[in-house]
Design a protein around this motif. Structure first.
Motif, PDB file in Angstrom:
ATOM      1  N   ALA A  12     -20.011  32.940  -9.751  1.00  0.00           N
ATOM      2  CA  ALA A  12     -19.592  32.101  -8.803  1.00  0.00           C
ATOM      3  C   ALA A  12     -18.597  31.250  -9.396  1.00  0.00           C
ATOM      4  CB  ALA A  12     -20.355  31.480  -8.092  1.00  0.00           C
ATOM      5  N   THR A  13     -17.417  30.681  -8.753  1.00  0.00           N
ATOM      6  CA  THR A  13     -16.631  29.847  -9.437  1.00  0.00           C
ATOM      7  C   THR A  13     -16.806  28.411  -8.686  1.00  0.00           C
ATOM      8  OG1 THR A  13     -14.846  31.386 -10.034  1.00  0.00           O
ATOM      9  CG2 THR A  13     -14.003  29.378  -9.616  1.00  0.00           C
ATOM     10  N   ARG A  14     -16.634  27.489  -9.366  1.00  0.00           N
ATOM     11  CA  ARG A  14     -16.628  25.973  -8.780  1.00  0.00           C
ATOM     12  C   ARG A  14     -15.595  25.379  -8.532  1.00  0.00           C
ATOM     13  NH1 ARG A  14     -21.442  23.843  -7.531  1.00  0.00           N
ATOM     14  NH2 ARG A  14     -23.468  24.442  -8.628  1.00  0.00           N
ATOM     15  N   GLU A  19     -10.291  22.317  -4.325  1.00  0.00           N
ATOM     16  CA  GLU A  19      -9.387  23.193  -4.687  1.00  0.00           C
ATOM     17  C   GLU A  19     -10.049  24.255  -5.310  1.00  0.00           C
ATOM     18  OE1 GLU A  19      -6.288  21.651  -6.649  1.00  0.00           O
ATOM     19  OE2 GLU A  19      -5.134  20.509  -4.837  1.00  0.00           O
ATOM     20  N   TYR A  20      -9.569  25.640  -5.065  1.00  0.00           N
ATOM     21  CA  TYR A  20     -10.394  26.699  -5.880  1.00  0.00           C
ATOM     22  C   TYR A  20      -9.291  27.627  -6.213  1.00  0.00           C
ATOM     23  CZ  TYR A  20      -9.882  29.684  -1.827  1.00  0.00           C
ATOM     24  OH  TYR A  20      -9.536  30.317  -0.644  1.00  0.00           O
ATOM     25  N   SER A  21      -9.802  28.398  -7.122  1.00  0.00           N
ATOM     26  CA  SER A  21      -9.044  29.631  -7.603  1.00  0.00           C
ATOM     27  C   SER A  21      -9.772  30.648  -7.966  1.00  0.00           C
ATOM     28  CB  SER A  21      -7.847  29.236  -8.617  1.00  0.00           C
ATOM     29  OG  SER A  21      -7.187  30.470  -9.112  1.00  0.00           O
ATOM     30  N   VAL A  22      -9.457  31.887  -7.625  1.00  0.00           N
ATOM     31  CA  VAL A  22     -10.416  33.199  -7.647  1.00  0.00           C
ATOM     32  C   VAL A  22      -9.636  34.376  -8.040  1.00  0.00           C
ATOM     33  CG1 VAL A  22     -12.248  34.614  -6.851  1.00  0.00           C
ATOM     34  CG2 VAL A  22     -12.050  32.243  -6.126  1.00  0.00           C
ATOM     35  N   SER A  30     -12.926  51.971  -3.621  1.00  0.00           N
ATOM     36  CA  SER A  30     -13.847  52.060  -2.288  1.00  0.00           C
ATOM     37  C   SER A  30     -14.320  50.857  -2.105  1.00  0.00           C
ATOM     38  CB  SER A  30     -14.696  53.070  -2.175  1.00  0.00           C
ATOM     39  OG  SER A  30     -15.811  53.035  -3.440  1.00  0.00           O
ATOM     40  N   SER A  31     -14.193  49.831  -2.901  1.00  0.00           N
ATOM     41  CA  SER A  31     -15.067  48.528  -2.652  1.00  0.00           C
ATOM     42  C   SER A  31     -14.162  47.478  -1.461  1.00  0.00           C
ATOM     43  CB  SER A  31     -15.040  47.613  -3.985  1.00  0.00           C
ATOM     44  OG  SER A  31     -15.996  48.298  -4.719  1.00  0.00           O
ATOM     45  N   ARG A  32     -15.018  46.740  -0.929  1.00  0.00           N
ATOM     46  CA  ARG A  32     -14.483  45.869  -0.103  1.00  0.00           C
ATOM     47  C   ARG A  32     -14.445  44.619  -0.772  1.00  0.00           C
ATOM     48  NH1 ARG A  32     -17.819  45.685   4.945  1.00  0.00           N
ATOM     49  NH2 ARG A  32     -19.611  46.209   3.434  1.00  0.00           N
ATOM     50  N   LEU A  33     -13.254  43.920  -0.626  1.00  0.00           N
ATOM     51  CA  LEU A  33     -13.162  42.577  -1.558  1.00  0.00           C
ATOM     52  C   LEU A  33     -13.261  41.405  -0.735  1.00  0.00           C
ATOM     53  CD1 LEU A  33     -10.659  43.643  -4.594  1.00  0.00           C
ATOM     54  CD2 LEU A  33     -13.345  43.430  -4.345  1.00  0.00           C
ATOM     55  N   GLN A  34     -13.862  40.545  -0.762  1.00  0.00           N
ATOM     56  CA  GLN A  34     -13.907  39.304   0.081  1.00  0.00           C
ATOM     57  C   GLN A  34     -14.489  37.981  -0.749  1.00  0.00           C
ATOM     58  OE1 GLN A  34     -16.392  39.849   3.440  1.00  0.00           O
ATOM     59  NE2 GLN A  34     -15.180  38.724   4.716  1.00  0.00           N
ATOM     60  N   ILE A  35     -14.253  36.754  -0.384  1.00  0.00           N
ATOM     61  CA  ILE A  35     -14.660  35.686  -1.156  1.00  0.00           C
ATOM     62  C   ILE A  35     -15.457  34.765   0.127  1.00  0.00           C
ATOM     63  CG2 ILE A  35     -12.898  35.800  -2.884  1.00  0.00           C
ATOM     64  CD1 ILE A  35     -11.714  33.366  -1.504  1.00  0.00           C
ATOM     65  N   MET A  36     -16.579  34.131  -0.548  1.00  0.00           N
ATOM     66  CA  MET A  36     -17.353  33.216   0.383  1.00  0.00           C
ATOM     67  C   MET A  36     -17.346  31.677  -0.448  1.00  0.00           C
ATOM     68  SD  MET A  36     -21.211  33.330   1.891  1.00  0.00           S
ATOM     69  CE  MET A  36     -22.007  33.805   0.188  1.00  0.00           C
ATOM     70  N   VAL A  37     -17.277  30.771   0.390  1.00  0.00           N
ATOM     71  CA  VAL A  37     -17.298  29.538   0.119  1.00  0.00           C
ATOM     72  C   VAL A  37     -18.502  28.715   0.605  1.00  0.00           C
ATOM     73  CG1 VAL A  37     -16.091  27.034   0.137  1.00  0.00           C
ATOM     74  CG2 VAL A  37     -14.868  29.202  -0.020  1.00  0.00           C
ATOM     75  N   GLU A  38     -19.264  28.368  -0.228  1.00  0.00           N
ATOM     76  CA  GLU A  38     -20.602  27.644  -0.010  1.00  0.00           C
ATOM     77  C   GLU A  38     -20.538  26.020  -0.716  1.00  0.00           C
ATOM     78  OE1 GLU A  38     -24.221  30.926   0.016  1.00  0.00           O
ATOM     79  OE2 GLU A  38     -23.298  30.495  -1.837  1.00  0.00           O
ATOM     80  N   ALA A  39     -21.004  25.196   0.412  1.00  0.00           N
ATOM     81  CA  ALA A  39     -21.181  23.818  -0.138  1.00  0.00           C
ATOM     82  C   ALA A  39     -22.456  23.058   0.602  1.00  0.00           C
ATOM     83  CB  ALA A  39     -20.005  22.920   0.162  1.00  0.00           C
ATOM     84  N   ALA A  40     -23.060  22.498   0.024  1.00  0.00           N
ATOM     85  CA  ALA A  40     -24.389  21.621   0.277  1.00  0.00           C
ATOM     86  C   ALA A  40     -24.082  20.914   1.609  1.00  0.00           C
ATOM     87  CB  ALA A  40     -24.857  20.846  -0.817  1.00  0.00           C
TER      88      ALA A  40
END
Length: 213
Positions: A12-14, A19-22, A30-40
Motif C-alpha cells: 500500500a501507498t500512504r 494527495e496520492y500517486s500510485v 489478464s489481470s484487472r487493475l484497480q486501486i482502493m482508497v481506505e481511511a480511518a
C-alpha cells in the motif's frame, strides 16, 4: 474475471494532505487493475478499472462511515473477553496451525481482541464477508451480514478427534496425522478460498493412538 479482487495491502501507498500517486504494473495481461482508497472513519472507495498504460487522474470523495461492531458471547449470553476476532473480505483468509490460535495470513484481514465486555469494532470495509472468532472456550464463523442483523457472535465449544493408525504389524509410534481445510473452488460463496486455512498436525503414541483438539 469472475473472481473477487485481490487487494495488495502489503504494497500500500500512504497519501499526504489528501494527495496520492500510485504506479500500476502488468498492463496487457489478464489481470484487472484497480486501486482502493481506505481511511480511518470513512467508507473505502475504488477507482474504475485501468485497461492500458497511461497517466490517469482519479479523485475520491470519501464519506464518513462506521464499521462492523458486535459482541462475542457463549451460549448462555456471558461475554467472552480477549477473544481473537478476524474480519475477512472475499480475498482474505485467516490460518490456524495450533488449536485455537487464529493467525494472520499473507492475504490480509483485520484482526482484533475483544474487550472485557466481549465487544469489538472494525473499521469500515469495502466488502466485509466473513467474521471468525476464536478463544479457549470455543469458535465461531459467521457471515458479516448475519452479524449486522444480530450484533452477536456465539461461540461453539471446541471438539476433539481421536483414533488409531495401523499399518501392518510394526510400531505405529511417530506417525503423523494432520487435519486440513477441505478443497475450495474459486468463486464458491463469492470467495477466492476458504475463510480459514486449517492445518493441525500431531504424532501417534506407542499404540498408534492420536488426539487432535
Amino acid at each position: 474475471e469472475g473472481e473477487p479482487m485481490r487487494w495488495e495491502r502489503y504494497d500500500a501507498t500512504r497519501g499526504r494532505r489528501g494527495e496520492y500517486s500510485v504506479r500500476l504494473q502488468d498492463y496487457g495481461s489478464s489481470s484487472r487493475l484497480q486501486i482502493m482508497v481506505e481511511a480511518a472513519g470513512y467508507m473505502p472507495m475504488t477507482s474504475p478499472l485501468f485497461a492500458k498504460a497511461g497517466v490517469y487522474t482519479t479523485d475520491f470523495a470519501l464519506k464518513k462511515a462506521r464499521g462492523i461492531s458486535g459482541v462475542v458471547q457463549m451460549a448462555d449470553g456471558s461475554p467472552v473477553a480477549n477473544a481473537t476476532v478476524a474480519l475477512l473480505e472475499p480475498s482474505d483468509n485467516a490460518s490456524m496451525e495450533k488449536p485455537g490460535e487464529l493467525r494472520r495470513s499473507g492475504s490480509g484481514g483485520d484482526f482484533q481482541r475483544t474487550n472485557p465486555r466481549g465487544q469489538f469494532e472494525f473499521a469500515a470495509k469495502l466488502e466485509p464477508h466473513t467474521i471468525i472468532a476464536s478463544h479457549a472456550l470455543g469458535f465461531a464463523e459467521v457471515r458479516a451480514s448475519n452479524l449486522l442483523a444480530s450484533g452477536k457472535i456465539v461461540l461453539q465449544p471446541w471438539g476433539r478427534i481421536t483414533g488409531k493408525v495401523r499399518v501392518g504389524s510394526g510400531s505405529q509410534q511417530g506417525r503423523t496425522v494432520s487435519i486440513q481445510s477441505t478443497d475450495w473452488e474459486h468463486g464458491m460463496e463469492g470467495r477466492t478460498g476458504p475463510p480459514l486455512s486449517l492445518f493441525l498436525k500431531v504424532e501417534t503414541d506407542a499404540e498408534g493412538g492420536f488426539t487432535v483438539d
